[in-house]
Design a protein around this motif. Structure first.
Motif, PDB file in Angstrom:
ATOM      1  N   THR A  61       0.844  -1.196   0.000  1.00 19.41           N
ATOM      2  CA  THR A  61       0.000   0.000   0.000  1.00 19.41           C
ATOM      3  C   THR A  61       0.874   1.240   0.000  1.00 19.41           C
ATOM      4  N   VAL A  62       0.496   2.212  -0.833  1.00 21.58           N
ATOM      5  CA  VAL A  62       1.226   3.477  -0.895  1.00 21.58           C
ATOM      6  C   VAL A  62       0.518   4.491   0.003  1.00 21.58           C
ATOM      7  N   TYR A  63       1.232   4.984   0.985  1.00 17.02           N
ATOM      8  CA  TYR A  63       0.707   5.990   1.902  1.00 17.02           C
ATOM      9  C   TYR A  63       1.261   7.348   1.497  1.00 17.02           C
ATOM     10  N   ARG A  64       0.344   8.317   1.317  1.00 16.11           N
ATOM     11  CA  ARG A  64       0.751   9.613   0.794  1.00 16.11           C
ATOM     12  C   ARG A  64       0.578  10.708   1.851  1.00 16.11           C
ATOM     13  N   TYR A  65       1.364  11.754   1.681  1.00 18.81           N
ATOM     14  CA  TYR A  65       1.328  12.924   2.549  1.00 18.81           C
ATOM     15  C   TYR A  65       1.195  14.158   1.678  1.00 18.81           C
ATOM     16  N   ALA A  66       0.346  15.099   2.111  1.00 20.93           N
ATOM     17  CA  ALA A  66       0.123  16.317   1.336  1.00 20.93           C
ATOM     18  C   ALA A  66      -0.113  17.480   2.292  1.00 20.93           C
ATOM     19  N   ALA A  67      -0.025  18.688   1.739  1.00 22.67           N
ATOM     20  CA  ALA A  67      -0.223  19.904   2.528  1.00 22.67           C
ATOM     21  C   ALA A  67      -1.656  20.390   2.397  1.00 22.67           C
ATOM     22  N   MET A  68      -2.238  20.788   3.511  1.00 24.69           N
ATOM     23  CA  MET A  68      -3.553  21.427   3.541  1.00 24.69           C
ATOM     24  C   MET A  68      -3.491  22.635   4.467  1.00 24.69           C
ATOM     25  N   SER A  69      -4.454  23.530   4.282  1.00 24.15           N
ATOM     26  CA  SER A  69      -4.522  24.737   5.101  1.00 24.15           C
ATOM     27  C   SER A  69      -5.912  24.907   5.679  1.00 24.15           C
ATOM     28  N   GLY A  70      -5.986  25.504   6.860  1.00 25.70           N
ATOM     29  CA  GLY A  70      -7.264  25.794   7.496  1.00 25.70           C
ATOM     30  C   GLY A  70      -7.142  25.729   9.007  1.00 25.70           C
ATOM     31  N   THR A  71      -8.113  26.285   9.704  1.00 22.73           N
ATOM     32  CA  THR A  71      -8.137  26.089  11.150  1.00 22.73           C
ATOM     33  C   THR A  71      -8.447  24.626  11.477  1.00 22.73           C
ATOM     34  N   SER A  72      -8.896  23.861  10.469  1.00 24.20           N
ATOM     35  CA  SER A  72      -8.997  22.405  10.642  1.00 24.20           C
ATOM     36  C   SER A  72      -7.642  21.787  10.919  1.00 24.20           C
TER      37      SER A  72
END
Length: 517
Positions: A352-363
């Motif tokens: 399985t390929v586990y990915r990481y990405a950038a997100m923005s928000g008070t979340s």
């Protein structure tokens, strides 16, 4: 409403442990409290569903004898009272009194003039004042929701109209808060299109005694929505302009604008904190960009995120209360999510390929605080929720971006008390331990960089006064200082070799080694 990465990303920030690649060490993208355990749940978009979820989490935590932090990376304006009196807010306060820490994202409407405060008066002829504005449509919704809250004992009327781009007006209806309409729907024909709308009114809300109106108007291409409100002298009415979608979500604000009408009112950016952040004992979190080093030497503090919602609450309380990094935060994403997240890393494990990405928000800023709270509770499992809140607010960092909030004993509608200080929070939680409890814990002395050549930083993991002695490997004392929490020492005159740093406070002596080269 399909495979999505929001919850996965939030959970990774709270306590992701990092994916271990085949034959290699774990990824560097770990969360704030990587040894925390999770309770995960899905809930319908209503108060009762969330309350069921929170009470289930509370029961499980009590059965397992563990402290509980509930992270809420969501917000709503359409249900509850926006002033901390709702059933939802009452449960949050009750859970906090029972030892549960509730952390909530402050909202992402700082860039929207979604709010109007209307202070009504009569004209010289004794006629009631009418205030008007144009309510912009949010591009991603099915329509707009106008949410009105008035002054207790002061009824008002809320109405709407539509117009085309040539300013031809198509009148809608006015609805009195005193009519107590459970549900009413109708259609208006404007410019050849049929537009659906519905309304609910309350003369007296049972929780805060305020008159209340919610008006929903479907979106129609080429038409503009006009807001109108009238009331007797002395009344103050607040109104919010937020989107709604078919799943009843309503958390994205849109601007109130003049729209070319000279008598219309412009909206403001205040009162952007909704439920559950407006609950008294919920920790409401703003978002800022992370600080960084420029040219590896000059520290640049992070600025507030343009989207971070401003307070206060409807009843005038100061929210948000603290800020954390929430811009371009890298965390885990759902391996089944087919949306257009741009991965910054992809790690394969057992096929399985586990990915990481950038997100923005008070979340994203909310779970950073939730993870820090988890560390505080790990350091001191008996610390009270009120003490957790007091520590977070008292130790907040102030810099050139936040201003000197602590010095002036003030709280900002954008920053709260300032930027969260993770190390100071955990240290202060440790300092609440008794001597006996502290002796049972392995409180580490942290020294970096190691090896060093010019200067080291020593973190004592204690806010108590500490005596620090430095010895060469053959037992010679080469330096001495005192510190609380953290200090720096010049090592350039010590010579090369291995040195032992000894820290002495009420809990005993802790040591660490550093190599100078």
């Amino acid at each position: 409403y399909d495979y999505n990465s929001h919850g996965t990303h939030v959970a990774g920030i709270c306590g992701g442990r990092g994916t271990k690649a085949e034959g290699n060490s774990a990824s560097k993208y770990i969360g704030m409290a990587p040894h925390a355990q999770f309770l995960l749940g899905s809930w319908l978009l209503d108060e009762a569903s969330w309350m069921d979820e929170a009470l289930w989490m509370y029961r499980v935590s009590k059965e397992e004898g563990k402290r509980l932090v509930i992270n809420n990376s969501w917000g709503m304006y359409s249900f509850s009272t926006l002033d901390g009196t709702s059933l939802l807010s009452q449960l949050i306060n009750h859970l906090a009194d029972s030892g549960v820490v509730i952390v909530t994202s402050g909202g992402n409407n700082g860039d929207a003039a979604l709010h109007l405060r209307m202070d009504f008066k009569r004209d010289t002829n004794g006629n009631n004042d009418t205030i008007r504005s144009m309510a912009s449509y949010y591009s991603g919704g099915d329509g707009q929701m106008l949410i009105y809250w008035g002054t207790p004992g002061q009824p008002f009327k809320a109405g709407f109209a539509l117009s085309d781009n040539q300013k031809n007006i198509f009148p809608g209806e006015f609805f009195a808060s005193s009519d107590n309409i459970d549900y009413y729907e109708n259609y208006i024909v404007a410019n050849g299109d049929t537009v659906h709308y519905n309304v609910m009114t309350e003369a007296v809300n049972p929780f805060n005694q305020r008159p209340h109106v919610i008006l929903k108007v479907d979106k129609c291409s080429g038409l503009n929505l006009h807001m109108m409100c009238t009331s007797d002298s002395g009344s103050t009415v607040h109104v919010w302009n937020v989107n709604y979608v078919k799943e009843h979500e309503s958390n994205v604000g849109a601007d109130f604008v003049m729209g070319g009408f000279n008598t219309y009112k412009q909206g403001d950016h205040l009162y952007g904190v909704g439920e559950p952040a407006c609950a008294e004992k919920s920790i409401a979190v703003a978002a800022h960009t992370a600080g960084r080093f420029r040219n590896d030497t000059n520290w640049v503090p992070g600025a507030i995120a343009y989207f971070s919602s401003l307070g206060p609450t409807l009843d005038g309380r100061a929210k948000p209360e603290i800020s954390a990094p929430g811009v371009g935060v890298i965390s885990s994403i759902n391996s089944r999510d087919e949306s257009e997240h741009t991965p910054v890393a992809a790690i394969s494990n057992n096929g399985t390929v586990y990915r990481y990405a950038a997100m923005s928000g008070t979340s994203m800023s909310g779970p950073a605080v939730s993870g820090i709270v988890a560390l505080m509770l790990e350091a001191n499992p008996n610390i009270s929720v009120d003490k957790v809140r007091e520590i977070i607010f008292r130790t907040a960092l102030n810099d050139q971006e936040t201003g000197n909030l602590a010095i002036h004993d003030s709280i900002s509608p954008r920053w709260g008390y300032g930027k969260i200080n993770a190390m100071a929070c955990v240290n202060a939680a440790l300092d609440q331990l008794s001597i006996e409890e502290a002796l049972e814990r392995d409180i580490q002395l942290l020294v970096y960089p190691n090896p060093a050549s010019t200067q080291i930083t020593i973190q004592t993991n204690s806010n108590l006064p500490c005596l620090i002695n430095v010895y060469s490997i053959d037992g010679r004392k080469v330096a001495q200082t005192t510190a609380c929490a953290q200090t720096s020492m010049d090592v350039s005159q010590w010579g090369k070799g291995v040195f032992v740093i000894q820290c002495n406070d009420r809990t005993g002596i802790r040591t660490a080694k550093v190599v100078v080269r």
